[in-house]
Motif scaffolding. Structure first.
Motif, short mmCIF file in Angstrom:
data_model
loop_
_atom_site.label_atom_id
_atom_site.label_comp_id
_atom_site.label_asym_id
_atom_site.label_seq_id
_atom_site.Cartn_x
_atom_site.Cartn_y
_atom_site.Cartn_z
N VAL A 135 1.13 -0.79 -0.21
CA VAL A 135 0.04 -0.18 -0.02
C VAL A 135 0.73 0.96 -0.36
CG1 VAL A 135 -1.66 1.45 1.11
CG2 VAL A 135 -1.77 -1.47 1.11
N ALA A 136 1.85 1.48 0.83
CA ALA A 136 2.66 2.66 0.67
C ALA A 136 3.50 2.28 -0.06
CB ALA A 136 3.74 2.31 1.97
N ALA A 137 3.98 1.49 -1.08
CA ALA A 137 4.68 1.58 -2.44
C ALA A 137 4.00 2.50 -3.06
CB ALA A 137 5.31 0.32 -3.03
N ARG A 138 2.59 1.94 -3.75
CA ARG A 138 1.96 2.22 -4.49
C ARG A 138 1.54 3.91 -3.74
NH1 ARG A 138 -3.95 0.56 -2.62
NH2 ARG A 138 -3.65 2.42 -1.33
N ASP A 139 1.12 3.92 -3.23
CA ASP A 139 1.17 5.31 -2.46
C ASP A 139 1.97 6.39 -2.52
OD1 ASP A 139 -1.81 4.32 -1.43
OD2 ASP A 139 -1.27 4.86 0.87
N ALA A 140 2.99 5.86 -3.02
CA ALA A 140 4.40 6.78 -3.43
C ALA A 140 5.21 6.91 -4.75
CB ALA A 140 6.18 5.53 -2.23
N ALA B 189 -1.19 0.12 9.51
CA ALA B 189 -1.81 -0.27 10.78
C ALA B 189 -2.22 -1.07 10.85
CB ALA B 189 -1.78 0.40 12.29
N SER B 190 -3.33 -1.70 9.65
CA SER B 190 -4.49 -2.63 9.90
C SER B 190 -4.89 -2.56 8.76
CB SER B 190 -4.80 -1.81 11.26
OG SER B 190 -5.31 -2.27 12.76
N PRO B 191 -3.86 -2.85 7.62
CA PRO B 191 -4.67 -3.06 6.21
C PRO B 191 -5.55 -3.81 5.85
CG PRO B 191 -2.35 -3.93 6.32
CD PRO B 191 -2.11 -3.27 7.89
N GLY B 192 -5.29 -5.11 6.44
CA GLY B 192 -6.37 -5.49 5.93
C GLY B 192 -8.20 -5.15 7.31
N LEU B 193 -8.35 -4.82 7.58
CA LEU B 193 -8.58 -4.05 8.02
C LEU B 193 -9.52 -2.62 7.46
CD1 LEU B 193 -11.09 -4.34 10.67
CD2 LEU B 193 -9.59 -2.70 11.30
N ALA C 3 -7.25 -0.01 4.87
CA ALA C 3 -6.90 0.22 4.22
C ALA C 3 -7.35 -0.02 2.60
CB ALA C 3 -5.09 -0.45 3.70
N ASP C 4 -6.92 0.87 1.79
CA ASP C 4 -7.71 0.59 0.04
C ASP C 4 -6.63 -0.61 -0.53
OD1 ASP C 4 -7.43 1.16 -2.52
OD2 ASP C 4 -7.93 3.27 -2.85
N LEU C 5 -6.77 -1.41 -0.98
CA LEU C 5 -6.27 -2.30 -1.58
C LEU C 5 -5.68 -2.44 -3.37
CD1 LEU C 5 -7.41 -5.21 0.97
CD2 LEU C 5 -5.20 -3.51 1.13
N SER C 6 -6.74 -1.07 -3.39
CA SER C 6 -6.82 -1.77 -4.82
C SER C 6 -5.42 -1.29 -5.51
CB SER C 6 -8.22 -0.01 -5.44
OG SER C 6 -7.31 1.10 -5.15
N ALA D 49 -9.63 -8.29 -0.18
CA ALA D 49 -8.71 -7.40 -1.77
C ALA D 49 -9.77 -7.66 -2.61
CB ALA D 49 -7.27 -8.76 -1.71
N ALA D 50 -10.42 -9.00 -2.64
CA ALA D 50 -10.57 -8.77 -3.83
C ALA D 50 -12.34 -8.14 -3.72
CB ALA D 50 -12.19 -10.85 -3.33
N ALA D 51 -12.45 -7.76 -2.67
CA ALA D 51 -13.88 -6.18 -3.16
C ALA D 51 -13.47 -5.03 -4.24
CB ALA D 51 -14.20 -6.15 -1.38
N PHE D 52 -11.69 -5.11 -3.32
CA PHE D 52 -10.80 -4.42 -4.56
C PHE D 52 -10.24 -4.47 -5.72
CE2 PHE D 52 -10.50 -2.04 -0.30
CZ PHE D 52 -11.01 -0.99 -0.55
N ASP D 53 -10.86 -6.19 -6.03
CA ASP D 53 -10.26 -6.53 -7.54
C ASP D 53 -9.05 -6.67 -7.16
OD1 ASP D 53 -13.19 -6.19 -8.54
OD2 ASP D 53 -12.25 -3.63 -8.97
#
Length: 311
Positions: A157-162, A219-223, A225-228, A254-258
């Motif tokens: 997530v951090a790498a994508r956002d960067a 901190a809680s990416p499974g809860l 985070a935007d996982l797109s 993750a599946a919900a974010f395709d």
């Protein structure tokens, strides 16, 4: 896996030695590293210490490794307070060998000395360091177990956002990806889990987070985070884990974010059961790493095919 293997492993876990009735943090860390080091390395693997982005790492490499060899960048478990680059080497090497690549285990900073987001910063720095060496992202996969599984997702997530190019795939083993401990299995599986307790995780979360919000996406990416846009994800977990719902929720979101995701739940198995691979104690541990290796080979296949065509 035979019933005898599972019963023997459960007996071993119930009766395993402890470092001390009230061990200090240094003793806990030594004990954890020694336990993780008991997992054997695949044949022919050599290890050497190094750095990526000023973060300590251990390289676990098969013969003939070069810059084109695929990489599994691995984040060890330990509730963000235990573990080291060396502790992550056996699983990093086991996954990488099955994927036809090399493993790199990352020694991110630990709490409480270095609270959130130090671990995420180090994970991202190590990934940047790998890219700076000229390793193509298509030749990289990230992986981790327990807290390191949650950290692997947070790093993506951090790498994508960067604005960084993302690796080809991710594998997480028994991920701890909800530091609020809101999953029902924290309670419903408490009597089955022979490795973790809610108190242990609660203390780890408090040490790691300090005043930070446990619902923070990193901190809680499974809860939360935007996982797109994340790469294909493999999640493995045992049914006898208080973190079962962490794995299920992460996969569902993750599946919900395709995000292409494969969730593998194995009945009766404990937290990070893959660490018993190569010991002869649990056939399912070897089978799980074999499955993860197949998943990574498939994700890395286009890059490997390009290498063959250019050779």
């Amino acid at each position: 896996m035979t019933r005898t293997q599972l019963e023997t492993l459960q007996h071993t876990l119930r009766n395993r030695p402890v470092a001390d009735p009230a061990p200090g943090l240094d003793q806990q860390r030594q004990f954890f590293d020694a336990m993780r080091a008991a997992t054997p390395l695949p044949p022919g693997i050599t290890t050497r210490p190094g750095q990526l982005g000023d973060v300590p790492v251990v390289f676990a490499e098969p013969p003939g490794t070069d810059r084109s060899t695929p990489v599994v960048l691995y984040f060890h478990g330990g509730a963000y307070v235990l573990g080291s680059a060396a502790a992550g080497v056996p699983l990093a090497a086991g996954l990488a060998a099955r994927a036809g690549g090399r493993g790199i285990s990352v020694g991110y900073r630990l709490a409480p000395e270095h609270p959130f987001p130090a671990a995420v910063d180090d994970a991202l720095a190590a990934y940047r360091g790998l890219l700076d060496l000229g390793v193509e992202p298509a030749r990289i996969a990230v992986a981790g177990d327990s807290a390191g599984g949650g950290l692997a997702v947070a790093a993506l997530v951090a790498a994508r956002d960067a604005g960084l190019p993302l690796p080809s795939a991710a594998v997480v083993l028994s991920p701890w990806s909800d530091l609020t401990l809101s999953g029902a299995s924290v309670t419903t599986r408490a009597g089955d889990d022979l490795v973790l307790t809610a108190d242990t995780l609660g203390q780890g979360a408090a040490d790691y987070l300090g005043p930070a919000d446990p619902r923070s996406a990193l901190a809680s990416p499974g809860l939360t985070a935007d996982l797109s846009g994340l790469p294909p994800l493999l999640v493995q977990v045992g049914s006898h884990e208080i973190l079962l719902d962490d794995a299920v929720t992460l996969a569902a979101r993750a599946a919900a974010f395709d995000v292409p995701v494969d969730l593998q739940i194995r009945p009766g198995l404990p937290h990070v059961y893959q660490r018993f691979a190569g010991t002869g104690q649990l056939d399912q541990a070897d089978a799980a790493l074999d499955a993860a290796g197949d998943f990574l080979r498939g994700a890395l296949a286009p890059a490997l095919a390009a290498t063959v065509r250019s050779a």
